[in-house]
Design an enzyme around this catalytic site. Structure first.
Site, mmCIF file in Angstrom:
data_model
loop_
_atom_site.group_PDB
_atom_site.id
_atom_site.type_symbol
_atom_site.label_atom_id
_atom_site.label_comp_id
_atom_site.label_asym_id
_atom_site.label_seq_id
_atom_site.Cartn_x
_atom_site.Cartn_y
_atom_site.Cartn_z
ATOM 1 N N LYS A 1 8.916 -2.805 -8.052
ATOM 2 C CA LYS A 1 9.281 -1.731 -7.341
ATOM 3 C C LYS A 1 9.482 -0.345 -8.077
ATOM 4 O O LYS A 1 10.667 0.128 -8.110
ATOM 5 C CB LYS A 1 10.730 -1.994 -6.557
ATOM 6 C CG LYS A 1 10.594 -3.328 -5.827
ATOM 7 C CD LYS A 1 12.001 -3.335 -5.108
ATOM 8 C CE LYS A 1 11.969 -4.473 -4.148
ATOM 9 N NZ LYS A 1 12.121 -5.782 -4.678
ATOM 10 N N ARG B 1 15.285 -18.077 -2.364
ATOM 11 C CA ARG B 1 16.264 -19.096 -2.464
ATOM 12 C C ARG B 1 16.148 -20.346 -1.591
ATOM 13 O O ARG B 1 16.518 -21.499 -1.900
ATOM 14 C CB ARG B 1 17.628 -18.551 -2.098
ATOM 15 C CG ARG B 1 17.958 -17.580 -3.380
ATOM 16 C CD ARG B 1 19.069 -16.481 -2.851
ATOM 17 N NE ARG B 1 18.569 -15.363 -2.134
ATOM 18 C CZ ARG B 1 19.164 -14.450 -1.750
ATOM 19 N NH1 ARG B 1 20.433 -14.475 -1.734
ATOM 20 N NH2 ARG B 1 18.836 -13.474 -0.903
ATOM 21 N N ASP C 1 6.733 -7.791 -8.775
ATOM 22 C CA ASP C 1 7.827 -7.102 -7.903
ATOM 23 C C ASP C 1 8.447 -6.193 -8.571
ATOM 24 O O ASP C 1 9.824 -6.574 -8.778
ATOM 25 C CB ASP C 1 8.203 -8.071 -7.058
ATOM 26 C CG ASP C 1 9.428 -7.394 -5.853
ATOM 27 O OD1 ASP C 1 9.017 -6.233 -5.595
ATOM 28 O OD2 ASP C 1 10.107 -8.264 -5.516
ATOM 29 N N ASP D 1 9.743 6.402 -9.585
ATOM 30 C CA ASP D 1 9.931 7.378 -10.741
ATOM 31 C C ASP D 1 8.924 8.808 -10.671
ATOM 32 O O ASP D 1 8.303 8.841 -9.644
ATOM 33 C CB ASP D 1 9.600 6.899 -11.917
ATOM 34 C CG ASP D 1 10.475 7.551 -13.344
ATOM 35 O OD1 ASP D 1 10.592 8.668 -13.284
ATOM 36 O OD2 ASP D 1 10.964 6.579 -14.051
ATOM 37 N N LYS E 1 5.929 -14.763 -7.375
ATOM 38 C CA LYS E 1 6.390 -13.346 -7.332
ATOM 39 C C LYS E 1 7.389 -13.351 -8.506
ATOM 40 O O LYS E 1 8.362 -14.020 -8.686
ATOM 41 C CB LYS E 1 7.333 -13.020 -6.187
ATOM 42 C CG LYS E 1 7.548 -11.728 -5.840
ATOM 43 C CD LYS E 1 8.270 -11.135 -4.675
ATOM 44 C CE LYS E 1 9.667 -11.551 -4.805
ATOM 45 N NZ LYS E 1 10.508 -10.588 -5.688
ATOM 46 N N THR F 1 14.517 -5.652 2.908
ATOM 47 C CA THR F 1 14.857 -6.473 4.080
ATOM 48 C C THR F 1 16.391 -6.759 4.218
ATOM 49 O O THR F 1 17.249 -7.047 5.197
ATOM 50 C CB THR F 1 14.239 -7.616 4.046
ATOM 51 O OG1 THR F 1 14.230 -8.143 2.636
ATOM 52 C CG2 THR F 1 12.746 -7.524 4.338
#
Ligand code: C5P
Length: 246
Positions: free
Chosen positions: A69, A224, A67, A72, A40, A132
């Site tokens: 996102k 992470r 990713d 607009d 990702k 999240t």
């Protein structure tokens, strides 16, 4: 539920390459070469290293979820989606909060890239519902959306489906409700995954890998717990074990 093989489990994991430059990202990717997972690429890496690092990951055989996102006006999102369509990624995302016309424009952009012969096949387009890291208090008190998180997520998921998108990003807690509302084939991509005993960090609505698999998620986004581990390959293997034994 049918038993999950290690190979199938690996294909459900999207490793978040949240790294500041291509060298750091490709070093981490090398540790996971052949593991069968997705990569990702998010804003930290894409803003620094751009399409070049995406092409390199594709050349190394990884499936790539970009990713970015997007959020607009529809015309700008259409153009952005067309550019991403040409890049040859396997999946990218937009914010459902941009509304129906914006999400439909993303689908048009992707179609235009394919029709122009610039892409072999269209990437899957999915919508971010609620981050999240967003808690109930933040949703109601800061963002100004009333009601429960699940309700807000499901409303956005229905809208994404209406626009023709293939799925949503949500927390693993909302997978069941999204599948009930939009059907089992509608993809759920879930960050907020923390193996047993791992640091929660800034995430809010979390589950362990085993719980997420049991909840029926299609893809687990994990950053992470793998990228910050001393040995990312062994952290990845431990996660696969949790997923298949769970
Ligand atoms: O390190 P961690 O496992 O928390 O990384 C989660 C990844 O998923 C990050 O790259 C983050 O940008 C992304 N993400 C998220 N929540 C969303 C959408 C994407 O955490 N709703």
């Amino acid at each position: 539920m049918a038993e999950l093989t290690v190979r199938d489990a690996a294909a459900k994991v999207m490793v978040a390459l949240d790294k500041p430059d291509a060298d750091a990202a490709l070093r981490l990717a090398s540790r996971l070469q052949g593991a069968g997972c997705w990569m990702k690429v998010g804003m930290e890496l894409f803003y620094a290293a751009g399409p070049t690092v995406v092409r390199e990951l594709k050349a190394r055989g990884f499936r790539v979820f970009l990713d970015v996102k997007m959020h607009d006006i529809p015309n700008t999102v259409r153009g952005g989606a067309r550019s991403i369509g040409r890049l040859g990624v396997d999946m990218f995302n937009v914010h459902a909060a941009g509304g129906l016309a914006m999400m439909s424009a993303a689908m048009e952009g992707v179609r235009e890239a394919v029709e122009a012969g610039a892409a072999e096949r269209a990437p899957a387009v999915i919508a971010v519902t609620q981050l999240t890291s967003t808690s109930q208090a933040v949703l109601n008190g800061e963002i100004g959306i009333p009601g429960g998180v699940e309700e807000a997520v499901v409303r956005y998921a229905r809208l994404a489906r209406e626009a023709g998108l293939q799925g949503v990003v949500a927390s693993p807690h909302e997978v069941g409700a999204v599948k009930d509302a939009c059907g089992n084939a509608f993809l759920t991509v879930t960050p907020g995954i923390r193996p047993k005993g791992a640091d929660i960090g800034d995430q809010s609505r979390i589950m362990t890998p085993a719980e997420a698999v049991r909840a029926g998620t299609d893809y687990l986004v994990i950053g992470r717990p793998i990228s910050a581990a001393q040995d990312p390959a062994s952290a990845f293997d431990t996660i696969l074990k949790e997923m298949t034994e769970g």
